[in-house]
Design an enzyme around this catalytic site. Structure first.
Site, PDB file in Angstrom:
ATOM      1  N   ARG A  43       0.837  -1.207   0.000  1.00  0.00           N
ATOM      2  CA  ARG A  43       0.000   0.000   0.000  1.00  0.00           C
ATOM      3  C   ARG A  43       0.874   1.260   0.000  1.00  0.00           C
ATOM      4  O   ARG A  43       0.628   2.198  -0.733  1.00  0.00           O
ATOM      5  CB  ARG A  43      -0.874  -0.031   1.249  1.00  0.00           C
ATOM      6  CG  ARG A  43      -2.163   0.727   1.135  1.00  0.00           C
ATOM      7  CD  ARG A  43      -2.850   0.667   2.468  1.00  0.00           C
ATOM      8  NE  ARG A  43      -3.675  -0.520   2.589  1.00  0.00           N
ATOM      9  CZ  ARG A  43      -4.971  -0.556   2.302  1.00  0.00           C
ATOM     10  NH1 ARG A  43      -5.571   0.525   1.877  1.00  0.00           N
ATOM     11  NH2 ARG A  43      -5.662  -1.649   2.452  1.00  0.00           N
ATOM     12  N   ASP A  86      -3.356  -0.794  -3.543  1.00  0.00           N
ATOM     13  CA  ASP A  86      -4.208  -1.468  -2.570  1.00  0.00           C
ATOM     14  C   ASP A  86      -4.573  -2.819  -3.182  1.00  0.00           C
ATOM     15  O   ASP A  86      -5.321  -2.894  -4.166  1.00  0.00           O
ATOM     16  CB  ASP A  86      -5.451  -0.611  -2.323  1.00  0.00           C
ATOM     17  CG  ASP A  86      -6.469  -1.331  -1.450  1.00  0.00           C
ATOM     18  OD1 ASP A  86      -6.206  -2.500  -1.073  1.00  0.00           O
ATOM     19  OD2 ASP A  86      -7.520  -0.736  -1.150  1.00  0.00           O
ATOM     20  N   LYS A 142       1.271 -20.409   6.117  1.00  0.00           N
ATOM     21  CA  LYS A 142       0.618 -20.373   7.392  1.00  0.00           C
ATOM     22  C   LYS A 142       0.713 -18.990   8.028  1.00  0.00           C
ATOM     23  O   LYS A 142       1.653 -18.270   7.712  1.00  0.00           O
ATOM     24  CB  LYS A 142       1.188 -21.438   8.325  1.00  0.00           C
ATOM     25  CG  LYS A 142       2.708 -21.263   8.568  1.00  0.00           C
ATOM     26  CD  LYS A 142       3.233 -22.290   9.505  1.00  0.00           C
ATOM     27  CE  LYS A 142       3.102 -21.865  10.925  1.00  0.00           C
ATOM     28  NZ  LYS A 142       4.127 -20.932  11.396  1.00  0.00           N
ATOM     29  N   ASP A 171       5.046 -24.946   3.430  1.00  0.00           N
ATOM     30  CA  ASP A 171       5.528 -25.222   4.786  1.00  0.00           C
ATOM     31  C   ASP A 171       7.039 -25.168   4.628  1.00  0.00           C
ATOM     32  O   ASP A 171       7.626 -26.064   4.005  1.00  0.00           O
ATOM     33  CB  ASP A 171       5.076 -26.611   5.257  1.00  0.00           C
ATOM     34  CG  ASP A 171       5.540 -26.865   6.680  1.00  0.00           C
ATOM     35  OD1 ASP A 171       6.699 -26.553   6.982  1.00  0.00           O
ATOM     36  OD2 ASP A 171       4.744 -27.357   7.492  1.00  0.00           O
ATOM     37  N   HIS A 172       7.664 -24.124   5.142  1.00  0.00           N
ATOM     38  CA  HIS A 172       9.070 -23.910   4.749  1.00  0.00           C
ATOM     39  C   HIS A 172       9.973 -25.042   5.228  1.00  0.00           C
ATOM     40  O   HIS A 172      11.068 -25.229   4.710  1.00  0.00           O
ATOM     41  CB  HIS A 172       9.576 -22.521   5.171  1.00  0.00           C
ATOM     42  CG  HIS A 172       9.940 -22.391   6.613  1.00  0.00           C
ATOM     43  ND1 HIS A 172       9.026 -22.124   7.601  1.00  0.00           N
ATOM     44  CD2 HIS A 172      11.133 -22.478   7.248  1.00  0.00           C
ATOM     45  CE1 HIS A 172       9.641 -22.046   8.769  1.00  0.00           C
ATOM     46  NE2 HIS A 172      10.916 -22.263   8.585  1.00  0.00           N
ATOM     47  N   LYS A 176      13.694 -27.388   3.480  1.00  0.00           N
ATOM     48  CA  LYS A 176      15.031 -27.546   4.086  1.00  0.00           C
ATOM     49  C   LYS A 176      15.724 -28.748   3.458  1.00  0.00           C
ATOM     50  O   LYS A 176      15.110 -29.792   3.241  1.00  0.00           O
ATOM     51  CB  LYS A 176      14.912 -27.715   5.613  1.00  0.00           C
ATOM     52  CG  LYS A 176      14.444 -26.423   6.306  1.00  0.00           C
ATOM     53  CD  LYS A 176      14.514 -26.525   7.808  1.00  0.00           C
ATOM     54  CE  LYS A 176      13.820 -25.364   8.490  1.00  0.00           C
ATOM     55  NZ  LYS A 176      14.673 -24.250   8.855  1.00  0.00           N
ATOM     56  N   ASP A 229       1.332 -23.096  15.918  1.00  0.00           N
ATOM     57  CA  ASP A 229       2.418 -22.428  15.189  1.00  0.00           C
ATOM     58  C   ASP A 229       3.427 -23.441  14.633  1.00  0.00           C
ATOM     59  O   ASP A 229       4.006 -23.216  13.572  1.00  0.00           O
ATOM     60  CB  ASP A 229       3.135 -21.463  16.157  1.00  0.00           C
ATOM     61  CG  ASP A 229       4.166 -20.584  15.472  1.00  0.00           C
ATOM     62  OD1 ASP A 229       3.863 -20.077  14.375  1.00  0.00           O
ATOM     63  OD2 ASP A 229       5.272 -20.404  16.027  1.00  0.00           O
ATOM     64  N   HIS A 234       4.897 -27.850  10.794  1.00  0.00           N
ATOM     65  CA  HIS A 234       6.271 -28.332  10.627  1.00  0.00           C
ATOM     66  C   HIS A 234       6.492 -29.731  11.226  1.00  0.00           C
ATOM     67  O   HIS A 234       7.026 -30.618  10.574  1.00  0.00           O
ATOM     68  CB  HIS A 234       7.273 -27.362  11.258  1.00  0.00           C
ATOM     69  CG  HIS A 234       7.117 -25.930  10.804  1.00  0.00           C
ATOM     70  ND1 HIS A 234       6.755 -25.590   9.529  1.00  0.00           N
ATOM     71  CD2 HIS A 234       7.282 -24.751  11.465  1.00  0.00           C
ATOM     72  CE1 HIS A 234       6.715 -24.265   9.416  1.00  0.00           C
ATOM     73  NE2 HIS A 234       7.024 -23.743  10.583  1.00  0.00           N
TER      74      HIS A 234
HETATM   75  C1  BG6 Z   1       7.675 -20.398  11.872  1.00  0.00           C
HETATM   76  C2  BG6 Z   1       7.046 -20.084  13.203  1.00  0.00           C
HETATM   77  O1  BG6 Z   1       6.787 -21.079  11.046  1.00  0.00           O
HETATM   78  O2  BG6 Z   1       8.834 -21.198  12.070  1.00  0.00           O
HETATM   79  C3  BG6 Z   1       8.040 -19.402  14.116  1.00  0.00           C
HETATM   80  O3  BG6 Z   1       5.928 -19.254  13.010  1.00  0.00           O
HETATM   81  C4  BG6 Z   1       9.315 -20.203  14.228  1.00  0.00           C
HETATM   82  O4  BG6 Z   1       7.474 -19.197  15.415  1.00  0.00           O
HETATM   83  C5  BG6 Z   1       9.845 -20.567  12.845  1.00  0.00           C
HETATM   84  O5  BG6 Z   1      10.260 -19.410  14.937  1.00  0.00           O
HETATM   85  C6  BG6 Z   1      11.011 -21.527  12.950  1.00  0.00           C
HETATM   86  O6  BG6 Z   1      11.574 -21.714  11.660  1.00  0.00           O
HETATM   87  P1  BG6 Z   1      13.118 -22.059  11.495  1.00  0.00           P
HETATM   88  O7  BG6 Z   1      13.293 -22.300  10.030  1.00  0.00           O
HETATM   89  O8  BG6 Z   1      13.880 -20.887  12.009  1.00  0.00           O
HETATM   90  O9  BG6 Z   1      13.360 -23.291  12.322  1.00  0.00           O
END
Ligand code: BG6
Length: 485
Positions: A43, A86, A142, A171-172, A176, A229, A234
């Site tokens: 924005r 926007d 997420k 989901d990061h 990895k 979280d 994860h």
């Molecule tokens: C995120 C959470 O998805 O993953 C955070 O919201 C957390 O709370 C983080 O700190 C951890 O990720 P990583 O890659 O640093 O282990």
């Protein structure tokens, strides 16, 4: 791959901290098509003069070993455009679309790095201005809801506009390197698979330990807690990869079907099981890395009391033939003594020891370390060299450290892998909606049990291993947590 990347929330934390650095590294590695353009929409954006130095400043502050190749940086920044718009207004997006995104032959990747509350209006606006095309992909991450019901609401809105094949849920942890290597280790080696079951494995432990607290994002975190979280996404994804059956190939659906089967086999717990098999904790003040830190409810912006957990430990069971009777211990928490993530496969003891009691008592562990120092370690018993008639034994470690084995190769960050996969249209490492639903179903029943049982978090000192009940959870079965070494 001729495509454009549109990042909504283009001047936000995630974009600056993770997305631009990942895209720079992809550029450095020669993975980006010459014509690829990146648009950061915000924005208050639109000022190129301040935007590019800001991206650089964040890069230098947040990326470790951030030595920049100036030629690549110049090429990379030529791809970057900041747009002040926007995101929820079709008028605003319409202007942007006709100015920058009129070529329909180019793939379009839309990254929603915004709160999910505005996913729906953004998608509506994209549709209204003709940016929802068969070659558009949408990336979300997420929190996707805070329970099954709210996930479904968000998801229905997304999928009423996009087809499932167009939605990339990040989901990061799946990006990895070691997590992907778990697939390689399990399914590219004949060695492990015959042992990968309840005949040989005693228990599996998955730990994601963090030293940071909830500082800076207390409000968000307090509405989520460690269960939503970290566990819902994860840790359950790691559990799926460790426990799933071999997929027939690496295609997205083959892998995701197998993960879904594991989630469906997670044992639903009744009230008594929830009391016995789960632990909630919340950190009080203490010291981490030798520095004093405040307790969760003394963080800045915190409420004086809170019922939110910053630590969870769970004994989970998988109801199928392979895993019957094998506990999967999950543990995650903030303000623990060390930041590390690992999966430990603990094998059973030998059925009969010919060595008496000397030096035994330790079984084989396979440790898959996600961070820090990614690698795989196998603990085996070895004879201590010497002439001693009693053959003393000692545990030794076979250590495959990625950084040593692949010295000349840089381990890419999770977002590099995931963004590259979106660019090349490969959803294998992204989460399908039925997986997310099933994970919520399991997590929701535990959270409902906490509520019914009035289970408040137990306090633990910051810098400790979490509440003593977590140690009790494994100790009562004659086991112990594998701690970082
Ligand atoms: C995120 C959470 O998805 O993953 C955070 O919201 C957390 O709370 C983080 O700190 C951890 O990720 P990583 O890659 O640093 O282990």
């Amino acid at each position: 791959m001729t495509c454009d990347i549109l990042i909504f929330g283009g001047e936000g934390d995630l974009a600056l901290r993770k997305l631009y650095p990942a895209l720079y590294h992809l550029d450095l590695a020669g993975c980006l098509d010459e014509s690829l353009k990146i648009y950061g929409v915000a924005r208050n954006g639109g000022d190129q003069e301040t935007f590019v130095p800001r991206v650089r400043d964040w890069f230098e502050r947040t990326v470790s070993n951030s030595k920049i190749d100036e030629d690549v940086w110049t090429r990379f920044t030529a791809r970057l455009t900041t747009i002040g718009a926007d995101a929820t207004s079709s008028e605003s997006l319409g202007k942007m679309a006709s100015e920058y995104l009129a070529d329909e032959s180019r793939d379009l990747i839309v990254y929603l790095s915004t709160p999910p509350t505005i996913f729906s209006p953004i998608c509506q606006a994209l549709k209204a201005v003709g940016l929802v095309r068969p070659n558009t992909r949408i990336v979300v991450e997420k929190p996707l809801g805070d329970n099954l019901e709210s996930f479904r609401e968000i998801n229905e809105k997304l999928t009423s506009i996009f087809e499932e094949y167009q939605v990339y849920r990040i989901d990061h942890y799946l990006g990895k390197e070691t997590v992907q290597n778990l697939l390689a280790m399990r399914f590219a080696n004949a060695l492990f698979e015959p042992l990968w079951n309840n005949n040989y494995i005693d228990n599996v432990q998955i730990t994601v330990a963090e030293t940071v607290g909830a500082e800076g994002r207390w409000d968000f975190y307090d509405g989520a807690g460690a269960m939503r979280d970290m566990v819902q996404n994860h840790l359950l994804q790691l559990l799926c990869l460790a426990a799933m059956e071999p997929p027939s190939n690496l295609s997205a659906d083959a892998v995701r079907d197998e993960k879904l089967k594991v989630l469906r086999c997670l044992h639903p717990m009744d009230n008594a099981e929830i009391k016995a098999n789960t632990v909630r904790g919340q950190y009080g003040s203490g010291a981490v890395d030798g520095k004093p830190v405040v307790g969760y409810c003394e963080e800045s912006g915190a409420a004086p009391t809170s019922n939110t957990e910053t630590f969870v430990a769970i004994k989970a069971s998988i109801d199928n033939w392979r895993w019957a009777g094998v506990p999967f211990y999950l543990r995650t928490g903030k303000r623990l003594p060390k930041r590390y993530s690992e999966i430990v496969i603990q094998f059973k003891d030998v059925p009969h020891s010919i060595f008496g009691n000397v030096g035994t008592g330790s079984s084989n562990d396979l440790i898959i370390r996600l961070q820090p120092d990614e690698g795989i370690r196998l603990h085996v018993m070895n004879k201590v060299p010497g002439l001693d008639v009693s053959m003393p034994l000692q545990e030794v470690t076979l250590n495959l450290s990625f950084s040593q084995a692949f010295e000349s190769r840089r381990v890419p960050e999770a977002y590099e892998r995931l963004l590259f996969d979106v660019i090349r249209n490969n959803p294998t490492l992204f989460v399908r909606s039925d997986e997310v639903e099933q994970a919520w179903r399991w997590v929701d029943q535990i959270r409902a049990g906490w509520e019914r049982n009035n289970m408040r978090p137990e306090f633990y000192t910051a810098g400790s291993q979490g509440p003593s009940q977590s140690i009790g959870l494994v100790a009562r079965e004659g086991r112990s947590w594998h701690e970082f070494r």
